[in-house]
Motif scaffolding. Sequence first.
Motif, PDB file in Angstrom:
ATOM      1  N   TYR A  49       0.565  -1.155  -0.351  1.00 41.17           N
ATOM      2  CA  TYR A  49      -0.267   0.103   0.290  1.00 41.17           C
ATOM      3  C   TYR A  49       0.902   1.632   0.322  1.00 41.17           C
ATOM      4  N   ASN A  50       1.876   1.153   0.509  1.00 49.58           N
ATOM      5  CA  ASN A  50       2.576   2.236   1.100  1.00 49.58           C
ATOM      6  C   ASN A  50       3.294   2.551   0.033  1.00 49.58           C
ATOM      7  N   GLU A  51       4.108   1.850  -1.211  1.00 45.48           N
ATOM      8  CA  GLU A  51       4.237   2.088  -2.823  1.00 45.48           C
ATOM      9  C   GLU A  51       3.284   2.530  -3.682  1.00 45.48           C
ATOM     10  N   MET A  52       2.402   1.832  -3.270  1.00 48.32           N
ATOM     11  CA  MET A  52       1.773   2.334  -4.407  1.00 48.32           C
ATOM     12  C   MET A  52       1.180   3.994  -3.627  1.00 48.32           C
ATOM     13  N   SER A  53       0.715   4.056  -2.828  1.00 42.33           N
ATOM     14  CA  SER A  53       0.852   5.608  -2.113  1.00 42.33           C
ATOM     15  C   SER A  53       1.126   6.497  -3.046  1.00 42.33           C
ATOM     16  N   ARG A  54       2.680   6.188  -2.712  1.00 42.60           N
ATOM     17  CA  ARG A  54       4.259   6.899  -2.905  1.00 42.60           C
ATOM     18  C   ARG A  54       3.790   7.253  -4.446  1.00 42.60           C
ATOM     19  N   LEU A  55       3.992   6.479  -5.656  1.00 33.12           N
ATOM     20  CA  LEU A  55       3.328   6.238  -6.790  1.00 33.12           C
ATOM     21  C   LEU A  55       2.168   7.095  -7.173  1.00 33.12           C
ATOM     22  N   LEU A  56       1.599   6.334  -6.680  1.00 29.92           N
ATOM     23  CA  LEU A  56      -0.006   7.018  -6.838  1.00 29.92           C
ATOM     24  C   LEU A  56       0.323   8.798  -7.284  1.00 29.92           C
ATOM     25  N   THR A  57       1.351   9.201  -5.479  1.00 31.02           N
ATOM     26  CA  THR A  57       1.779  10.900  -5.639  1.00 31.02           C
ATOM     27  C   THR A  57       1.850  11.025  -6.759  1.00 31.02           C
ATOM     28  N   GLU A  58       2.826  10.886  -6.928  1.00 32.88           N
ATOM     29  CA  GLU A  58       3.548  11.067  -8.501  1.00 32.88           C
ATOM     30  C   GLU A  58       3.001  11.131  -9.815  1.00 32.88           C
ATOM     31  N   LEU A  59       2.115   9.681  -9.995  1.00 36.25           N
ATOM     32  CA  LEU A  59       1.222   9.889 -10.930  1.00 36.25           C
ATOM     33  C   LEU A  59       0.573  10.885 -11.008  1.00 36.25           C
ATOM     34  N   LYS A  60      -0.362  10.975  -9.898  1.00 34.30           N
ATOM     35  CA  LYS A  60      -0.693  12.788 -10.122  1.00 34.30           C
ATOM     36  C   LYS A  60       0.044  13.810 -10.502  1.00 34.30           C
ATOM     37  N   GLN A  61       1.649  13.687  -9.771  1.00 35.30           N
ATOM     38  CA  GLN A  61       1.661  14.893 -10.216  1.00 35.30           C
ATOM     39  C   GLN A  61       2.473  14.786 -11.909  1.00 35.30           C
ATOM     40  N   LYS A  62       2.896  13.617 -12.069  1.00 31.26           N
ATOM     41  CA  LYS A  62       3.193  13.878 -13.617  1.00 31.26           C
ATOM     42  C   LYS A  62       1.910  14.561 -14.490  1.00 31.26           C
ATOM     43  N   TYR A  63       0.762  13.792 -14.619  1.00 27.04           N
ATOM     44  CA  TYR A  63       0.069  13.662 -15.071  1.00 27.04           C
ATOM     45  C   TYR A  63      -1.230  14.895 -14.573  1.00 27.04           C
ATOM     46  N   ASN A  64      -0.939  15.349 -13.282  1.00 24.85           N
ATOM     47  CA  ASN A  64      -2.015  17.209 -12.975  1.00 24.85           C
ATOM     48  C   ASN A  64      -2.933  16.572 -12.792  1.00 24.85           C
ATOM     49  N   LEU A  65      -3.469  15.781 -11.697  1.00 32.83           N
ATOM     50  CA  LEU A  65      -4.671  15.041 -11.913  1.00 32.83           C
ATOM     51  C   LEU A  65      -5.146  15.680 -10.141  1.00 32.83           C
ATOM     52  N   ALA A  66      -6.218  15.641 -10.248  1.00 29.95           N
ATOM     53  CA  ALA A  66      -6.415  16.109  -9.046  1.00 29.95           C
ATOM     54  C   ALA A  66      -6.857  15.272  -8.023  1.00 29.95           C
TER      55      ALA A  66
END
Length: 106
Positions: A49-66
Amino acid sequence: MRGYRYRIYPKRNQMEVLEIMFSAKRFVWNYFLSLNMKRFEAKEGILSYNEMSRLLTELKQKYNLADEEIAYIGDDMPDYECINYVGLGIAVKDAHPSILSVSYTH
């Protein structure tokens, strides 16, 4: 591995939200599915979960997701923070009562 099938009955406005979120942001699911499949085949185990949470944060920034553009499906207490964090938190019918109380559809 065991699979589950769930059926939800959204209202019209909920259906519109689901269509937008799932069609426009499906790549997040596909990204993690692909990554976990590669890790599983390489015998590295799936992401925590912690790894996916970190990667999700990176994806949100990369693709500008709210947060409002992301959906999360959960059923137990480890899912509590994510369901509160995203725009559409969904709980399955037999989810923990605390998860049902904060989910968008139940």
